[in-house]
Design a protein around this motif. Structure first.
Motif, PDB file in Angstrom:
ATOM      1  N   LEU A  25     113.858  37.389  46.634  1.00 37.46           N
ATOM      2  CA  LEU A  25     115.129  37.009  46.824  1.00 37.46           C
ATOM      3  C   LEU A  25     115.731  38.079  45.564  1.00 37.46           C
ATOM      4  O   LEU A  25     117.380  38.241  45.654  1.00 37.46           O
ATOM      5  N   ALA A  26     115.793  38.361  44.509  1.00 36.02           N
ATOM      6  CA  ALA A  26     116.069  39.552  43.708  1.00 36.02           C
ATOM      7  C   ALA A  26     114.865  40.594  43.061  1.00 36.02           C
ATOM      8  O   ALA A  26     113.443  39.812  43.276  1.00 36.02           O
ATOM      9  N   LEU A  27     114.917  41.577  42.696  1.00 39.67           N
ATOM     10  CA  LEU A  27     114.559  42.791  41.863  1.00 39.67           C
ATOM     11  C   LEU A  27     115.452  43.241  41.503  1.00 39.67           C
ATOM     12  O   LEU A  27     116.225  43.539  40.959  1.00 39.67           O
ATOM     13  N   HIS A  28     115.033  43.127  39.703  1.00 43.76           N
ATOM     14  CA  HIS A  28     115.771  44.307  38.747  1.00 43.76           C
ATOM     15  C   HIS A  28     114.848  44.925  37.756  1.00 43.76           C
ATOM     16  O   HIS A  28     113.491  44.592  37.671  1.00 43.76           O
ATOM     17  N   ALA A  29     115.600  44.671  36.902  1.00 44.81           N
ATOM     18  CA  ALA A  29     114.926  45.606  35.535  1.00 44.81           C
ATOM     19  C   ALA A  29     115.850  45.881  33.747  1.00 44.81           C
ATOM     20  O   ALA A  29     117.326  45.500  34.212  1.00 44.81           O
ATOM     21  N   HIS A  30     114.920  45.970  33.150  1.00 44.49           N
ATOM     22  CA  HIS A  30     115.985  45.573  31.868  1.00 44.49           C
ATOM     23  C   HIS A  30     116.668  47.204  31.908  1.00 44.49           C
ATOM     24  O   HIS A  30     115.891  48.475  31.781  1.00 44.49           O
ATOM     25  N   ASN A  31     117.490  46.904  30.403  1.00 42.55           N
ATOM     26  CA  ASN A  31     118.164  48.378  29.600  1.00 42.55           C
ATOM     27  C   ASN A  31     117.011  49.697  29.046  1.00 42.55           C
ATOM     28  O   ASN A  31     115.750  49.266  28.453  1.00 42.55           O
TER      29      ASN A  31
END
Length: 338
Positions: free
Chosen positions: A140-146
């Protein structure tokens, strides 16, 4: 007589309505490992479920299991979805280690400091480069932090030599190797165990972005923060593919509309908001916040290059095109960070 007939008709209608089956309703179980006060829960997970519920006209509802519940174990998010214990989960790629070697290449030092660029890059690269790691899952989604910081309890860190011997919590193998190369001793711990271990002097600090420092209450046991921005870590938001396929077409459409490009585009602003809150809390507590100098950053970069090369070579034993994935990530990240 007419009134009796009318009453009988009304009674029959009421009986029919009472015995008709209610509209089919599906409850989906969703788990994640973060506390309910974290922005992942309040700004992302809960609104996402509400959007899907509204889109389906209430046909789909959700039961959410955050960190601290029986299904909130950080190490079990992927396996719970694959086994159908939960239908949807949000988890950290690096815990347990070694399951996502392609996606985890974004954890290499100095790949990116920007959550928005990292999240969009991962999502763009998913179909062609990363998909083999997600068999059985509807992504549904992939993401990463700062870019992450180095936070310590009793020792100020400004340069590489200050890290020597420090026991620091690490989120992943790539970050562990980075810390080792810089002279620290990495300690693998779930985020929820960091507070107690710092308090008991089992570890000297942790690597985190700003936001979990606030959500896990770590500003109570930390004093120093080095804004190094040397790494990021990726996260997944996935659904059991069989469960997804079993849902009616209109429900699948609602899930798709709330996910993918539209969802991934929100993570940059979200992480900025969450990080700002953590940093502000540290400032109000009177902590020392240091920014890694350009000269020191270049020292770190040179010192870490052999570690970066070795990690890519090691990953190539599992992933034939590891170097190609790294090169593509760097190219796309550079384009987005201009």
């Amino acid at each position: 007589m007419k009134s009796l007939t009318k009453l009988a008709a009304l009674a029959a209608t009421a009986l029919c309505a009472a015995t008709m089956p209610a509209a089919a309703q599906t409850t989906l179980k969703l788990s994640h490992y973060l506390p309910p006060v974290h922005g992942i829960h309040t700004d992302f997970i809960v609104p996402w479920t509400e959007q899907v519920t509204q889109c389906t006209g209430g046909a789909v509802k959700f039961e959410i299991f955050p960190g601290g519940t029986q299904l909130g174990n950080i190490a079990k998010q992927q396996e719970q979805v694959l086994a159908g214990v939960v239908d949807i989960a949000h988890g950290l790629h690096g815990t347990p280690r070694g399951r996502f070697p392609r996606t985890s290449l974004i954890e290499l030092p100095f790949m990116t400091k920007d959550a928005g660029a990292a999240s969009k890059t991962l999502w763009e690269m998913y179909p062609e480069y990363l998909a083999p790691e997600y068999k059985g899952l509807k992504v549904l989604a992939l993401h990463a932090h700062n870019g992450g910081l180095i936070h310590t309890s009793n020792k100020k860190v400004e340069k590489m030599e200050d890290l020597k011997g420090l026991r620091l919590r690490t989120p992943s193998p790539a970050v562990s190797e980075m810390l080792t190369a810089l002279g620290a001793t990495p300690q693998g711990l779930p985020p929820g165990e960091v507070y107690e271990n710092i308090q008991k002097n089992v570890i000297d600090g942790t690597v985190f972005p700003w936001d979990p420092v606030k959500s896990y209450g770590l500003n109570e046991v930390l004093k120093y923060h080095l804004e190094a921005g040397t790494y990021t870590v990726p996260f997944f938001f996935v659904m059991n593919q069989r469960k997804y396929d079993s849902l009616p077409e209109n429900v699948r459409k609602c899930i798709d509309q709330a996910s993918g490009d539209a969802l991934v585009a929100k993570f940059g602003a979200w992480w900025n908001k969450w990080d700002e809150a953590g940093r502000k809390e540290a400032e109000q507590a009177g902590h020392t916040i240091i920014k890694l100098s350009d000269e020191e950053r270049e020292r770190w970069r040179k010192a870490l290059q052999p570690t970066i090369d070795a990690y890519i070579k090691q990953t190539s034993a599992q992933v034939e095109n590891a170097q190609q994935i790294v090169d593509e990530m760097r190219k796309r990240l550079a384009q987005k960070e201009k």
